[in-house]
Design a protein around this motif. Structure first.
Motif, PDB file in Angstrom:
ATOM      1  N   ALA A  81       0.819  -1.213   0.000  1.00 15.41           N
ATOM      2  CA  ALA A  81       0.000   0.000   0.000  1.00 15.41           C
ATOM      3  C   ALA A  81       0.850   1.258   0.000  1.00 15.41           C
ATOM      4  CB  ALA A  81      -0.936  -0.004   1.197  1.00 15.41           C
ATOM      5  N   LEU A  82       2.017   1.204   0.659  1.00 14.53           N
ATOM      6  CA  LEU A  82       2.974   2.309   0.659  1.00 14.53           C
ATOM      7  C   LEU A  82       4.352   1.743   0.387  1.00 14.53           C
ATOM      8  CD1 LEU A  82       1.863   4.322   3.850  1.00 14.53           C
ATOM      9  CD2 LEU A  82       1.475   4.978   1.457  1.00 14.53           C
ATOM     10  N   ASP A  83       5.140   2.463  -0.411  1.00 10.51           N
ATOM     11  CA  ASP A  83       6.443   1.942  -0.817  1.00 10.51           C
ATOM     12  C   ASP A  83       7.509   3.023  -0.671  1.00 10.51           C
ATOM     13  OD1 ASP A  83       8.518   0.506  -1.852  1.00 10.51           O
ATOM     14  OD2 ASP A  83       7.653   0.216  -3.853  1.00 10.51           O
ATOM     15  N   GLY A  84       8.148   3.049   0.500  1.00  9.15           N
ATOM     16  CA  GLY A  84       9.270   3.956   0.730  1.00  9.15           C
ATOM     17  C   GLY A  84       8.918   5.428   0.661  1.00  9.15           C
ATOM     18  N   VAL A  85       7.847   5.838   1.319  1.00  9.74           N
ATOM     19  CA  VAL A  85       7.370   7.223   1.233  1.00  9.74           C
ATOM     20  C   VAL A  85       8.020   8.096   2.300  1.00  9.74           C
ATOM     21  CG1 VAL A  85       5.354   8.722   1.436  1.00  9.74           C
ATOM     22  CG2 VAL A  85       5.174   6.532   0.231  1.00  9.74           C
ATOM     23  N   ASP A  86       8.545   9.246   1.860  1.00  6.34           N
ATOM     24  CA  ASP A  86       9.082  10.268   2.762  1.00  6.34           C
ATOM     25  C   ASP A  86       8.102  11.434   2.813  1.00  6.34           C
ATOM     26  OD1 ASP A  86      11.523   8.869   3.155  1.00  6.34           O
ATOM     27  OD2 ASP A  86      12.310   9.711   1.292  1.00  6.34           O
ATOM     28  N   LEU A  87       7.968  12.049   4.005  1.00  8.29           N
ATOM     29  CA  LEU A  87       7.080  13.201   4.147  1.00  8.29           C
ATOM     30  C   LEU A  87       7.547  14.035   5.322  1.00  8.29           C
ATOM     31  CD1 LEU A  87       4.383  14.650   3.350  1.00  8.29           C
ATOM     32  CD2 LEU A  87       3.261  13.224   5.064  1.00  8.29           C
ATOM     33  N   THR A  88       7.554  15.357   5.134  1.00  9.63           N
ATOM     34  CA  THR A  88       7.935  16.279   6.197  1.00  9.63           C
ATOM     35  C   THR A  88       6.865  17.358   6.335  1.00  9.63           C
ATOM     36  OG1 THR A  88      10.299  15.944   5.783  1.00  9.63           O
ATOM     37  CG2 THR A  88       9.669  17.924   6.990  1.00  9.63           C
ATOM     38  N   ILE A  89       6.441  17.603   7.582  1.00  8.98           N
ATOM     39  CA  ILE A  89       5.459  18.637   7.868  1.00  8.98           C
ATOM     40  C   ILE A  89       5.995  19.506   8.997  1.00  8.98           C
ATOM     41  CG2 ILE A  89       3.070  19.147   8.484  1.00  8.98           C
ATOM     42  CD1 ILE A  89       2.334  16.303   7.656  1.00  8.98           C
ATOM     43  N   ARG A  90       6.039  20.825   8.769  1.00 11.25           N
ATOM     44  CA  ARG A  90       6.537  21.763   9.775  1.00 11.25           C
ATOM     45  C   ARG A  90       5.384  22.550  10.394  1.00 11.25           C
ATOM     46  NH1 ARG A  90      11.907  21.903   9.685  1.00 11.25           N
ATOM     47  NH2 ARG A  90      12.967  21.048   7.850  1.00 11.25           N
ATOM     48  N   ALA A  91       5.629  23.086  11.575  1.00 11.07           N
ATOM     49  CA  ALA A  91       4.616  23.871  12.271  1.00 11.07           C
ATOM     50  C   ALA A  91       4.169  25.039  11.388  1.00 11.07           C
ATOM     51  CB  ALA A  91       5.179  24.387  13.593  1.00 11.07           C
ATOM     52  N   GLY A  92       2.866  25.269  11.347  1.00  9.66           N
ATOM     53  CA  GLY A  92       2.328  26.373  10.573  1.00  9.66           C
ATOM     54  C   GLY A  92       2.288  26.147   9.082  1.00  9.66           C
ATOM     55  N   GLU A  93       2.543  24.927   8.641  1.00 11.91           N
ATOM     56  CA  GLU A  93       2.580  24.608   7.209  1.00 11.91           C
ATOM     57  C   GLU A  93       1.356  23.785   6.831  1.00 11.91           C
ATOM     58  OE1 GLU A  93       5.678  22.570   4.008  1.00 11.91           O
ATOM     59  OE2 GLU A  93       5.678  21.885   6.091  1.00 11.91           O
ATOM     60  N   ALA A  94       0.818  24.062   5.638  1.00  8.65           N
ATOM     61  CA  ALA A  94      -0.266  23.244   5.086  1.00  8.65           C
ATOM     62  C   ALA A  94       0.293  22.438   3.931  1.00  8.65           C
ATOM     63  CB  ALA A  94      -1.421  24.116   4.612  1.00  8.65           C
ATOM     64  N   VAL A  95       0.208  21.132   4.052  1.00  8.43           N
ATOM     65  CA  VAL A  95       0.723  20.220   3.034  1.00  8.43           C
ATOM     66  C   VAL A  95      -0.452  19.502   2.389  1.00  8.43           C
ATOM     67  CG1 VAL A  95       2.139  18.172   2.595  1.00  8.43           C
ATOM     68  CG2 VAL A  95       2.898  19.890   4.245  1.00  8.43           C
ATOM     69  N   CYS A  96      -0.480  19.509   1.066  1.00 12.11           N
ATOM     70  CA  CYS A  96      -1.505  18.764   0.327  1.00 12.11           C
ATOM     71  C   CYS A  96      -0.985  17.363   0.040  1.00 12.11           C
ATOM     72  CB  CYS A  96      -1.834  19.476  -0.984  1.00 12.11           C
ATOM     73  SG  CYS A  96      -2.655  18.420  -2.196  1.00 12.11           S
ATOM     74  N   LEU A  97      -1.739  16.361   0.446  1.00 13.59           N
ATOM     75  CA  LEU A  97      -1.449  14.977   0.088  1.00 13.59           C
ATOM     76  C   LEU A  97      -2.437  14.578  -0.995  1.00 13.59           C
ATOM     77  CD1 LEU A  97       0.220  12.438   0.682  1.00 13.59           C
ATOM     78  CD2 LEU A  97      -1.521  11.781   2.354  1.00 13.59           C
ATOM     79  N   ALA A  98      -1.960  14.478  -2.224  1.00 16.29           N
ATOM     80  CA  ALA A  98      -2.834  14.244  -3.375  1.00 16.29           C
ATOM     81  C   ALA A  98      -2.597  12.850  -3.941  1.00 16.29           C
ATOM     82  CB  ALA A  98      -2.585  15.295  -4.460  1.00 16.29           C
ATOM     83  N   GLY A  99      -3.636  12.331  -4.586  1.00 14.85           N
ATOM     84  CA  GLY A  99      -3.539  11.016  -5.211  1.00 14.85           C
ATOM     85  C   GLY A  99      -4.922  10.455  -5.454  1.00 14.85           C
ATOM     86  N   GLU A 100      -5.017   9.549  -6.405  1.00 15.29           N
ATOM     87  CA  GLU A 100      -6.292   8.901  -6.676  1.00 15.29           C
ATOM     88  C   GLU A 100      -6.678   7.983  -5.524  1.00 15.29           C
ATOM     89  OE1 GLU A 100      -7.386   8.040 -10.970  1.00 15.29           O
ATOM     90  OE2 GLU A 100      -5.293   7.420 -10.923  1.00 15.29           O
ATOM     91  N   ASN A 101      -7.944   7.571  -5.480  1.00 11.35           N
ATOM     92  CA  ASN A 101      -8.345   6.549  -4.521  1.00 11.35           C
ATOM     93  C   ASN A 101      -7.513   5.301  -4.762  1.00 11.35           C
ATOM     94  OD1 ASN A 101     -11.523   7.860  -4.921  1.00 11.35           O
ATOM     95  ND2 ASN A 101     -10.582   7.711  -2.923  1.00 11.35           N
TER      96      ASN A 101
END
Length: 500
Positions: A25-45
């Protein structure tokens, strides 16, 4: 002299992988979220977005990789620990308690955090009222969740997350059932949260609002991160291409031929407090849209046409034959189908198999001798899965295991198997990705091409413009005007007609 060091990110995912048996379902995914930041996580179903969120909040444990909060690795992250760290999530299915009140649902998480064994009613009501005022929404604090429309349930879920002093709020399709005005209010609220240092992970299929509110975009496809960058580097077309791996375009339907015969005739239909004096004709092969803001009466009208809400007056005729009012069984038998707005609570039996969900209402067709023939039932379901391109392991899998877009196609398959004359679609692409939306629009066009009459109820104005021959504008329970599809009317024009 002291050296100033940058604080670590609020949340970090490093090479996170999640496997379910043979499925990655997930293959080696990196993600960083900082305080006060809005991150869009996009992708098909089915791209892995929901799985990533579940890993982040401790509902699922990664098969490989790690999750860090404030730079500290979380060895065996649990939902309780994630909540204590300030992570709040609004899942797509709301996860509300239907038998509890608005106030109790909003205050639930915060009340639990106090450690008290009993709910402090006055404190819960005060907390709920404060959050509702902050969002600028007026709801009855004592109303039970099960009696609320979908849009209000969504607002309660958002308010519950805000009530628990979150450092990171994960919003999984938070605007699915909201009107344009409510979406604008939510986006403004997100901006305020960001200015207060709260981070937001924003998942939405509505690309315009994603690009408006987020600084960073991360795109998943088939469990892998395929794109990442500043939101300013993307537009709707490039983001759609990254999500689907192809260009997705839509065009309004071809004009309906003048010889198309009348199919459904509605005269003087009314229901006190909901809608009045609705008269409309639907021709064979026509796609008729109904546009209206929340409270316009559009959903009650859709249910009334199928018999789920009983009108006080008026007539409904199919092929010149009267359809009994307030009788969904008679409506279905006559050839009217209805796909509800909330497929999770109104459209599907989530714990049952895909095949059973498709065959509901017509088991007799698979039991000519009074004994259910599972072989023909599975075969028919498999045929519909193939015809509608449903991504499913096999017809025996529970329908809950499917993504939102594939669940919607299962509901469509159920009605298409019954060969209806008229199909009413209430929010046909609610909560589905751009690729699935385009494919559902293609199904609508195909149904109309085969002579069905299709009624589309939606607040997705581009969807109405892309699929409908005519669009009825509904305000305060009245049809106020009619717009011809393909006549050059724009989304802005239609939005102005709804608001004026």
């Amino acid at each position: 002299m002291s050296i100033k060091t940058e604080s670590p990110p609020l949340v970090t995912l490093e090479a996170v992988t999640k496997r379910y048996a043979a499925i990655t379902a997930l293959d080696g995914v990196d993600l960083t979220i900082r305080a006060g930041e809005a991150v869009c996580l996009a992708g098909e179903n089915g791209s892995g977005k929901s799985t990533l969120i579940k890993v982040l909040v401790g509902v699922e444990r990664p098969s490989a990789g790690r999750v860090l909060f404030d730079g500290v690795p979380q060895i065996r992250l649990t939902p309780t620990e994630a909540t204590a760290a300030g992570v709040q999530v609004i899942f797509q299915d709301f996860s509300l308690f239907p038998n509890l009140t608005v106030a109790e649902n909003i205050a639930m998480t915060a009340e639990r955090a106090t450690g008290a064994r009993l709910v402090h009613t006055a404190r819960a009501r005060a907390r709920a009222a404060e959050v509702l005022a902050r969002v600028g929404v007026s709801l009855d604090l004592d109303a039970r969740i099960e009696r609320l429309p979908v849009a209000h349930k969504q607002l309660v879920a958002i308010c519950r997350a805000l009530a628990a002093d979150a450092r990171l709020i994960i919003m999984d399709e938070p605007t699915t059932a909201l009107t344009e005005r409510e979406v604008d209010r939510l986006l403004e609220l997100i901006r305020k949260l960001k200015s207060d240092g709260v981070a937001v992970l924003f998942v939405s299929h509505k690309l315009a609002e994603v690009l408006e509110v987020c600084e960073t975009v991360v795109v998943l496809r088939n469990g892998e991160k395929v794109a990442e960058g500043p939101a300013t580097d993307f537009d709707a077309a490039s983001l759609t291409r990254a999500m689907t791996g192809r260009d997705v375009a839509s065009a309004p339907p071809a004009p309906l031929g003048p010889a198309a015969p009348p199919l459904l005739q509605v005269e003087g239909l009314g229901r006190a407090g909901a809608f009045e004096n609705v008269s409309v004709d639907l021709r064979a092969g026509e796609v008729l849209g109904v546009a209206g803001l929340l409270g316009s009466g559009r959903t009650t009208l859709a249910k009334a046409l199928f018999g789920l809400a009983r009108p006080d007056r008026g007539t409904i005729m199919l092929d010149g034959i009267d359809i009994p009012l307030g009788d969904p069984i008679a409506a279905a038998a006559a050839g009217i189908g209805y796909v509800p707005e909330d497929r999770l609570t109104e459209g599907l039996f989530l714990e049952q198999s895909i095949a059973h969900n498709i065959a509901v209402g017509r088991f007799d067709a698979h039991a000519p001798n009074g004994v259910l023939n599972l072989q023909t039932l599975w075969a028919e379901a498999a045929d519909w899965l193939k015809r509608l391109s449903v991504k499913a392991p096999d017809p025996t899998a529970p329908v809950r295991s499917l993504s939102g877009g594939n669940q919607q196609r299962v509901v469509l398959a159920r009605w298409m198997a019954r060969q209806p004359r008229v199909l009413i679609l209430n929010g046909p692409s609610v909560g589905v990705d751009v690729g699935s939306k385009a494919e559902i629009h293609g199904i609508i066009a195909d149904l109309a091409g085969r002579g069905l009459g299709v009624i589309v109820i939606s607040d997705d104005l581009p969807e109405l413009l892309a699929t409908c021959h005519r669009i009825l504008v509904m305000k305060d329970g009245l049809i106020t005007e009619e717009v011809t599809g393909g006549s050059g009317v724009t989304e802005a024009d239609l939005s102005h007609r709804l608001a004026s």
